[in-house]
Motif scaffolding. Structure first.
Motif, PDB file in Angstrom:
ATOM      1  N   PRO A 139       0.832  -1.209   0.000  1.00  0.00           N
ATOM      2  CA  PRO A 139       0.000   0.000   0.000  1.00  0.00           C
ATOM      3  C   PRO A 139       0.864   1.256   0.000  1.00  0.00           C
ATOM      4  CG  PRO A 139       0.244  -0.789   2.227  1.00  0.00           C
ATOM      5  CD  PRO A 139       0.996  -1.766   1.350  1.00  0.00           C
ATOM      6  N   SER A 140       0.246   2.398  -0.218  1.00  0.00           N
ATOM      7  CA  SER A 140       0.976   3.655  -0.117  1.00  0.00           C
ATOM      8  C   SER A 140       1.365   3.907   1.335  1.00  0.00           C
ATOM      9  CB  SER A 140       0.099   4.813  -0.619  1.00  0.00           C
ATOM     10  OG  SER A 140       0.633   6.055  -0.215  1.00  0.00           O
ATOM     11  N   GLY A 141       2.678   3.997   1.585  1.00  0.00           N
ATOM     12  CA  GLY A 141       3.124   4.278   2.955  1.00  0.00           C
ATOM     13  C   GLY A 141       2.702   5.656   3.414  1.00  0.00           C
ATOM     14  N   HIS A 142       2.721   6.634   2.504  1.00  0.00           N
ATOM     15  CA  HIS A 142       2.260   7.981   2.853  1.00  0.00           C
ATOM     16  C   HIS A 142       0.795   7.952   3.291  1.00  0.00           C
ATOM     17  CE1 HIS A 142       5.941   9.466   0.994  1.00  0.00           C
ATOM     18  NE2 HIS A 142       5.596  10.718   1.266  1.00  0.00           N
ATOM     19  N   ALA A 143      -0.039   7.258   2.511  1.00  0.00           N
ATOM     20  CA  ALA A 143      -1.470   7.230   2.815  1.00  0.00           C
ATOM     21  C   ALA A 143      -1.744   6.485   4.116  1.00  0.00           C
ATOM     22  CB  ALA A 143      -2.234   6.584   1.663  1.00  0.00           C
ATOM     23  N   MET A 144      -1.067   5.352   4.323  1.00  0.00           N
ATOM     24  CA  MET A 144      -1.291   4.583   5.546  1.00  0.00           C
ATOM     25  C   MET A 144      -0.809   5.343   6.774  1.00  0.00           C
ATOM     26  SD  MET A 144      -0.221   0.643   6.352  1.00  0.00           S
ATOM     27  CE  MET A 144      -0.674  -0.134   7.917  1.00  0.00           C
ATOM     28  N   THR A 145       0.348   5.979   6.666  1.00  0.00           N
ATOM     29  CA  THR A 145       0.867   6.744   7.800  1.00  0.00           C
ATOM     30  C   THR A 145      -0.023   7.925   8.113  1.00  0.00           C
ATOM     31  OG1 THR A 145       3.123   6.101   7.199  1.00  0.00           O
ATOM     32  CG2 THR A 145       2.873   7.980   8.685  1.00  0.00           C
ATOM     33  N   ALA A 146      -0.508   8.621   7.080  1.00  0.00           N
ATOM     34  CA  ALA A 146      -1.394   9.764   7.313  1.00  0.00           C
ATOM     35  C   ALA A 146      -2.679   9.327   7.986  1.00  0.00           C
ATOM     36  CB  ALA A 146      -1.695  10.470   5.992  1.00  0.00           C
ATOM     37  N   ALA A 147      -3.279   8.230   7.496  1.00  0.00           N
ATOM     38  CA  ALA A 147      -4.520   7.750   8.100  1.00  0.00           C
ATOM     39  C   ALA A 147      -4.305   7.368   9.558  1.00  0.00           C
ATOM     40  CB  ALA A 147      -5.054   6.554   7.312  1.00  0.00           C
ATOM     41  N   THR A 148      -3.209   6.667   9.843  1.00  0.00           N
ATOM     42  CA  THR A 148      -2.932   6.224  11.216  1.00  0.00           C
ATOM     43  C   THR A 148      -2.632   7.407  12.124  1.00  0.00           C
ATOM     44  OG1 THR A 148      -2.009   4.152  10.362  1.00  0.00           O
ATOM     45  CG2 THR A 148      -1.501   4.736  12.633  1.00  0.00           C
ATOM     46  N   CYS A 149      -1.682   8.246  11.716  1.00  0.00           N
ATOM     47  CA  CYS A 149      -1.240   9.327  12.593  1.00  0.00           C
ATOM     48  C   CYS A 149      -2.331  10.377  12.797  1.00  0.00           C
ATOM     49  CB  CYS A 149       0.022   9.980  12.034  1.00  0.00           C
ATOM     50  SG  CYS A 149       1.485   8.914  12.119  1.00  0.00           S
ATOM     51  N   CYS A 150      -3.067  10.719  11.749  1.00  0.00           N
ATOM     52  CA  CYS A 150      -4.142  11.706  11.913  1.00  0.00           C
ATOM     53  C   CYS A 150      -5.221  11.173  12.842  1.00  0.00           C
ATOM     54  CB  CYS A 150      -4.728  12.078  10.551  1.00  0.00           C
ATOM     55  SG  CYS A 150      -3.662  13.131   9.552  1.00  0.00           S
ATOM     56  N   ALA A 151      -5.546   9.889  12.718  1.00  0.00           N
ATOM     57  CA  ALA A 151      -6.548   9.306  13.616  1.00  0.00           C
ATOM     58  C   ALA A 151      -6.052   9.292  15.058  1.00  0.00           C
ATOM     59  CB  ALA A 151      -6.897   7.896  13.155  1.00  0.00           C
ATOM     60  N   VAL A 152      -4.797   8.925  15.260  1.00  0.00           N
ATOM     61  CA  VAL A 152      -4.226   8.917  16.607  1.00  0.00           C
ATOM     62  C   VAL A 152      -4.238  10.324  17.205  1.00  0.00           C
ATOM     63  CG1 VAL A 152      -2.057   8.649  17.884  1.00  0.00           C
ATOM     64  CG2 VAL A 152      -2.829   6.835  16.338  1.00  0.00           C
ATOM     65  N   LEU A 153      -3.782  11.298  16.421  1.00  0.00           N
ATOM     66  CA  LEU A 153      -3.754  12.676  16.909  1.00  0.00           C
ATOM     67  C   LEU A 153      -5.153  13.174  17.250  1.00  0.00           C
ATOM     68  CD1 LEU A 153      -1.101  14.141  14.456  1.00  0.00           C
ATOM     69  CD2 LEU A 153      -0.816  13.787  16.912  1.00  0.00           C
ATOM     70  N   LEU A 154      -6.139  12.813  16.442  1.00  0.00           N
ATOM     71  CA  LEU A 154      -7.516  13.200  16.739  1.00  0.00           C
ATOM     72  C   LEU A 154      -7.990  12.587  18.054  1.00  0.00           C
ATOM     73  CD1 LEU A 154      -9.650  13.020  13.455  1.00  0.00           C
ATOM     74  CD2 LEU A 154      -9.432  14.967  15.005  1.00  0.00           C
ATOM     75  N   LEU A 155      -7.791  11.292  18.211  1.00  0.00           N
ATOM     76  CA  LEU A 155      -8.340  10.590  19.372  1.00  0.00           C
ATOM     77  C   LEU A 155      -7.687  11.008  20.678  1.00  0.00           C
ATOM     78  CD1 LEU A 155      -8.807   7.012  17.868  1.00  0.00           C
ATOM     79  CD2 LEU A 155     -10.566   8.715  18.354  1.00  0.00           C
ATOM     80  N   VAL A 156      -6.449  11.517  20.633  1.00  0.00           N
ATOM     81  CA  VAL A 156      -5.824  11.974  21.876  1.00  0.00           C
ATOM     82  C   VAL A 156      -6.062  13.457  22.129  1.00  0.00           C
ATOM     83  CG1 VAL A 156      -4.062  10.188  21.720  1.00  0.00           C
ATOM     84  CG2 VAL A 156      -3.553  12.480  20.855  1.00  0.00           C
ATOM     85  N   SER A 157      -6.411  14.227  21.081  1.00  0.00           N
ATOM     86  CA  SER A 157      -6.544  15.677  21.260  1.00  0.00           C
ATOM     87  C   SER A 157      -7.984  16.142  21.431  1.00  0.00           C
ATOM     88  CB  SER A 157      -5.920  16.421  20.067  1.00  0.00           C
ATOM     89  OG  SER A 157      -6.615  16.136  18.866  1.00  0.00           O
ATOM     90  N   LEU A 158      -8.961  15.372  20.993  1.00  0.00           N
ATOM     91  CA  LEU A 158     -10.350  15.813  21.076  1.00  0.00           C
ATOM     92  C   LEU A 158     -10.783  16.220  22.486  1.00  0.00           C
ATOM     93  CD1 LEU A 158     -12.215  13.374  18.635  1.00  0.00           C
ATOM     94  CD2 LEU A 158     -11.760  15.807  18.316  1.00  0.00           C
ATOM     95  N   PRO A 159     -10.345  15.503  23.554  1.00  0.00           N
ATOM     96  CA  PRO A 159     -10.804  15.895  24.889  1.00  0.00           C
ATOM     97  C   PRO A 159     -10.399  17.310  25.310  1.00  0.00           C
ATOM     98  CG  PRO A 159      -9.900  13.683  24.925  1.00  0.00           C
ATOM     99  CD  PRO A 159      -9.564  14.255  23.590  1.00  0.00           C
ATOM    100  N   VAL A 160      -9.293  17.825  24.784  1.00  0.00           N
ATOM    101  CA  VAL A 160      -8.814  19.134  25.235  1.00  0.00           C
ATOM    102  C   VAL A 160      -9.257  20.250  24.305  1.00  0.00           C
ATOM    103  CG1 VAL A 160      -6.829  18.104  26.366  1.00  0.00           C
ATOM    104  CG2 VAL A 160      -6.606  18.907  24.015  1.00  0.00           C
ATOM    105  N   LEU A 161     -10.058  19.944  23.301  1.00  0.00           N
ATOM    106  CA  LEU A 161     -10.500  20.949  22.338  1.00  0.00           C
ATOM    107  C   LEU A 161     -11.960  21.309  22.568  1.00  0.00           C
ATOM    108  CD1 LEU A 161      -8.939  19.442  19.075  1.00  0.00           C
ATOM    109  CD2 LEU A 161      -8.014  21.306  20.473  1.00  0.00           C
TER     110      LEU A 161
END
Length: 257
Positions: A152-174
């Motif tokens: 698979p595209s490493g760029h696409a997989m990394t973006a999907a993973t990292c953006c989801a992780v960043l969202l799930l850890v940051s939503l409580p403080v926003l």
């Protein structure tokens, strides 16, 4: 009348829950293939050279490549976005920074979840690339080059993973506006990186779709493991897409010892 458990009495239960969290994370990474069934089906179609998918891949690659070659300014922008802004290293550094903040706030288990998920994403992406060994597009007069295999595209997989992780850890403080902005930034990043990789001629559309599906499946599997730990310890299990994985982060950071 039942007296509440004291902190020393809670420690064995917490240790047991922590052990189960580690076991669940390992099980989630091992079993995320169930959640990745759509990516597996896509791979079957890629390997079978299914005509509709082949036409989509070839048509998108050819049209976008021609368009980019005719607009050098757009090509420069795409290169910066792909190789700097949305590069996997950039994404992983952002995730590492988030892990550092979580450790500072003593959200040890959430930090473990984020680090394990991002690390597993890189290893799984590398393993699937090596197993599939799909060649990258070979276009006339290419505008960009990339090493290694294509699916698979490493760029696409990394973006999907990292953006989801960043969202799930940051939503409580926003706040509400911050959450909408975070969702918008994540969606633009994930979709945008896929577009740039196809437009630069270094990936097929199906490579990008495979990366998105695998990254999303992995986060879903490890988030399930983390929610199970919260359930084991008697904590509320929030709606992750609205509140994140650990709503307690909205409170003040704990005092340092």
């Amino acid at each position: 009348m039942t007296r509440p458990m004291t902190r020393p009495a809670l420690l064995p239960a917490l240790r047991d829950a922590d052990l189960r969290l580690g076991e669940r994370l390992l099980a989630a990474v091992a079993a995320f293939g169930v959640a990745a069934v759509p990516a597996a089906l896509l791979l079957v179609l890629v390997e079978a050279n299914w005509p509709p998918l082949h036409r989509l891949d070839a048509g998108a690659a050819g049209r976008l490549h021609t368009l980019v070659r005719e607009h050098p300014g757009a090509l420069d922008v795409l290169r910066v976005l792909s190789d700097v802004v949305w590069d996997p290293l950039t994404m992983r550094l952002l995730a590492a920074a988030a892990v550092g903040v979580l450790l500072w706030r003593r959200a040890w288990r959430l930090a473990l979840w984020a680090a394990a998920t991002v690390t597993a994403s890189g290893l799984i992406g590398w393993g699937v690339k090596a197993a599939v060994a799909r060649a990258r597009p070979a276009l006339p007069d290419p505008v960009a080059h990339a090493p290694g295999f294509s699916f698979p595209s490493g760029h696409a997989m990394t973006a999907a993973t990292c953006c989801a992780v960043l969202l799930l850890v940051s939503l409580p403080v926003l706040g509400p506006r911050g959450r909408r902005a975070a969702w918008a930034a994540a969606l633009v990043s994930v979709l945008g990186v896929g577009f740039t990789r196809v437009a630069l001629g270094v990936h097929w559309v199906s490579d990008v779709l495979g990366g998105w599906l695998l990254g999303t499946a992995l986060v879903a599997a490890t988030a399930w493991a983390f929610r199970g730990w919260r359930r084991d310890t008697g904590r509320d299990v929030p709606a992750p897409l609205a509140e994140g994985l650990e709503p307690e982060l909205a409170g003040p950071a704990p005092e340092r010892d």
